[in-house]
Design an enzyme around this catalytic site. Structure first.
Site, PDB file in Angstrom:
ATOM      1  N   LYS A  96       0.848  -1.202   0.000  1.00 57.10           N
ATOM      2  CA  LYS A  96       0.000   0.000   0.000  1.00 57.10           C
ATOM      3  C   LYS A  96       0.878   1.245   0.000  1.00 57.10           C
ATOM      4  O   LYS A  96       1.916   1.293   0.687  1.00 57.10           O
ATOM      5  CB  LYS A  96      -0.879  -0.013   1.248  1.00 57.10           C
ATOM      6  N   SER A 171      -9.347   2.384   3.269  1.00 64.72           N
ATOM      7  CA  SER A 171      -8.469   3.008   2.305  1.00 64.72           C
ATOM      8  C   SER A 171      -7.543   2.037   1.568  1.00 64.72           C
ATOM      9  O   SER A 171      -6.942   2.436   0.573  1.00 64.72           O
ATOM     10  CB  SER A 171      -7.636   4.100   2.985  1.00 64.72           C
ATOM     11  N   SER A 195      -9.526   0.208   7.543  1.00 64.98           N
ATOM     12  CA  SER A 195      -9.020   0.229   6.176  1.00 64.98           C
ATOM     13  C   SER A 195      -8.382  -1.029   5.625  1.00 64.98           C
ATOM     14  O   SER A 195      -8.030  -1.040   4.451  1.00 64.98           O
ATOM     15  CB  SER A 195      -8.040   1.394   6.017  1.00 64.98           C
TER      16      SER A 195
END
Lengths: 504, 95
Positions: A96, A171, A195
């Site tokens: 990420k 996210s 997330s």
């Protein structure tokens, strides 16, 4: 040659050791698949094919050396264990884009870090590299991890591989989409308010949010320092546990990193859940939840019962306050953490004649709307005259939420609950209404406020074919319980083996 | 709980954010709605409740005060929008 991107970690590792195919072939297979799917899914902000192939070649050399010396397929004479090799040698992973990767652009999904190249690896990344992993690229995220859909990314919105018009969640939506679409076998994500778990649920994959402090935050671009946790996403509990084993553990470079011992998780194929007490929190099933999500999660809980678990209803009475508490604490912490982005040391700089104007213009121009909104909220909550009423109050209610969990864990070993009130919503579904977006997080926020671990995994689909996830939550540092229970569930169900239909 | 434009402007200034007229108005509405939503916390009696500042298990770790090497100058300046060989170059702070 089998379809390399369809093999699981436990199939890949022995095959690579035996030399059935090389890490380069495996990496190229993933890069090809990414080439085909990326234009539609938009899960990556930056791809690092050159680095990946370099790492793959290095892994292949190590594997060849060991085979030549009679190595990897040989067992230790006394124990029968395979000779030790770096645990993920030659295995591609995706990271990420809030985690620093040395020399590889890292943006946190923001234009204010548009060309930032970190001079060091995040500890979690370094541990995967030391374990031999191959870095395919950096996945899309809501800007500075603020969001539940990737729609707040400064670069692109990722599309849910199950249904193109819907969000993958956020996210860590890029990471979840990458795993669901088999563009990587594993991905790192982060979970500050849900997330990792929510996108795992929306994309039908398994995602672990460890206990706060379990995984080093060194090299994680900070959003909410008392809430941020680095986590992992994969196709199965087994795969996620493998990553957890590698990234968990004390790091002197992170002062909030726990000194608690990290025994290696070993998953038992034949585990039963006999004597496991599972609590189902009533507050997570109150009105507002999509009926199919409710019924599918109830079915999954019943399944745990047939595996031997003892189910009881429990109460977490302060659940509904998690939203206002989180949306006071996280933005307050973010307003401090994001003060460093000012156009001075990194990122683009706006043209201005005074230093103050450089700060104001750079930040005004380069931060996205949601980030600005949260910085404003946080600044207000901390400002003179308002601190006690807002931030101070939220911290006290946070104690009440934490105590709810402590009380629950006196009665049960684990909690089972839905991850989100709905399945993946449409892209643009919450536009213009930030509060309605915040309410999506109601089931994931409490675990972050209390610091407890949470594991999301697929337990079914709704009538439109959208994945539904369930989460298990446990006491601090009891990831082993969560992984063991979910693993037992995955031995007798195949939701986690389902794949979205993609045009290849 | 309705914020005035002046209040929103003040917060933006504290946060060093330059906002357009449009953004100021939009944030005024949105922040007011969100702050209204936070009012429900008032109903909870927290007089005897300590705040949770951290869910960290341990205490602050210490180390000996010994210098260690860090990143090199070139690594530190690598991402700078403007620099010379040793320093970040910025416009003046004082008039």
């Amino acid at each position: 040659m089998p379809n390399l991107t369809s093999l699981s970690i436990s199939e890949l590792i022995p095959a690579l050791r035996r030399g059935e195919f090389s890490s380069r072939e495996l990496t190229e297979a993933y890069l090809e698949r990414i080439d085909i799917l990326e234009p539609k899914l938009k899960a990556f902000i930056t791809l690092s094919p050159d680095l990946a192939l370099e790492q793959a070649d290095a892994a292949d050399k190590k594997l060849a050396d060991l085979r030549r010396s009679g190595g990897p397929q040989q067992s230790e004479p006394e124990t029968g264990q395979l000779i030790e090799l770096p645990a993920l040698l030659g295995i591609p992973v995706a990271i990420k884009d809030v985690l620093a990767t040395k020399g590889v652009r890292t943006t946190a999904g923001s234009r204010i870090l548009e060309n930032f190249e970190p001079p060091y690896h995040a500890t979690a990344v370094q541990r995967l590299i030391t374990a031999g992993a191959v870095i395919l690229g950096k996945t899309n995220t809501d800007e500075f991890a603020m969001g539940s859909s990737t729609e707040n990314s400064g670069y692109q919105t990722t599309h849910n591989p199950w249904e193109y018009t819907r969000v993958p969640g956020g996210s860590s939506g890029g990471s979840a989409a990458v795993v669901a679409a088999r563009m990587a076998p594993l991905a790192l994500g982060t979970d500050t308010g849900g997330s990792v778990r929510q996108p795992a649920s929306f994309c039908g994959v398994t995602g672990l949010k460890p206990t706060y402090g379990r995984v080093s935050r060194y090299g994680l671009i900070a959003y909410g320092s008392s809430l941020d946790v680095v986590g992992a996403l994969g196709r199965s509990v087994e795969d996620v546990a493998a990553v957890f084993n590698l990234i968990a553990g004390h790091d002197p470079k992170d002062a909030t990193s726990a000194q608690y011992p990290t025994p290696e998780i070993q998953l038992d194929k034949h585990a039963t859940l006999k004597n496991l007490r599972v609590g189902v929190p009533a507050e997570y099933f109150e009105s507002g939840i999509q009926p199919e999500v409710e019924s599918v999660v109830h079915e999954a809980v019943t399944h745990l019962e047939t595996l031997g678990a003892e189910i009881q209803e429990i109460h977490l009475p302060h659940t509904k306050y998690a939203v206002p508490v989180y949306y006071l604490i996280a933005p307050a912490e973010a307003s401090a953490n994001l003060a460093r982005f000012d156009g001075v040391r990194y990122g683009p700089r706006a043209e201005a004649d005074t230093m103050w104007d450089v700060f104001r213009k750079t930040r005004g121009e380069k931060f996205g709307r949601e980030v600005k909104r949260r910085i404003m909220l946080g600044t207000y909550a901390l400002s003179a005259g308002y601190y006690d009423a807002y931030y101070g109050k939220a911290q006290k209610v946070r104690t009440l939420i934490r105590r709810d969990f402590e009380a629950a864990f006196e009665k049960v070993d684990l909690l089972a609950a839905p991850v989100a009130p709905t399945t993946a919503f449409k892209i643009g579904g919450h536009s213009g209404n930030p509060l309605s977006m915040y309410l999506e997080d109601i089931f994931t926020l409490p675990a972050n406020l209390a610091g407890v671990p949470g594991l999301a995994f697929p337990v079914g689909f709704d009538s439109e074919g959208l994945p539904i996830g369930m989460q298990l939550m446990g006491p601090h540092f009891q990831e082993n319980l969560l992984l063991m229970a979910a693993h037992a569930y995955q031995q007798v169900t195949d939701w986690h083996k389902r794949e979205p239909a993609l045009d290849i | 709980m309705s914020l005035t434009i002046e209040e929103v402007s003040h917060i933006a200034n504290l946060a060093r954010l330059e906002l357009s007229e449009d953004e100021l108005n939009r944030f005024r509405g949105q922040l007011s709605t969100i702050l209204d939503y936070f009012q429900q916390l008032e109903s909870l009696d927290t007089a005897m409740v300590p705040p949770t500042a951290s869910v960290s298990a341990g205490q602050t770790p210490l180390r000996t005060d010994q210098t260690r090497s860090g990143l090199s100058l070139s690594e530190l300046l690598h991402n700078a929008p403007e620099s010379d060989e040793r320093l970040f170059r910025v416009p003046p702070i004082f008039e």
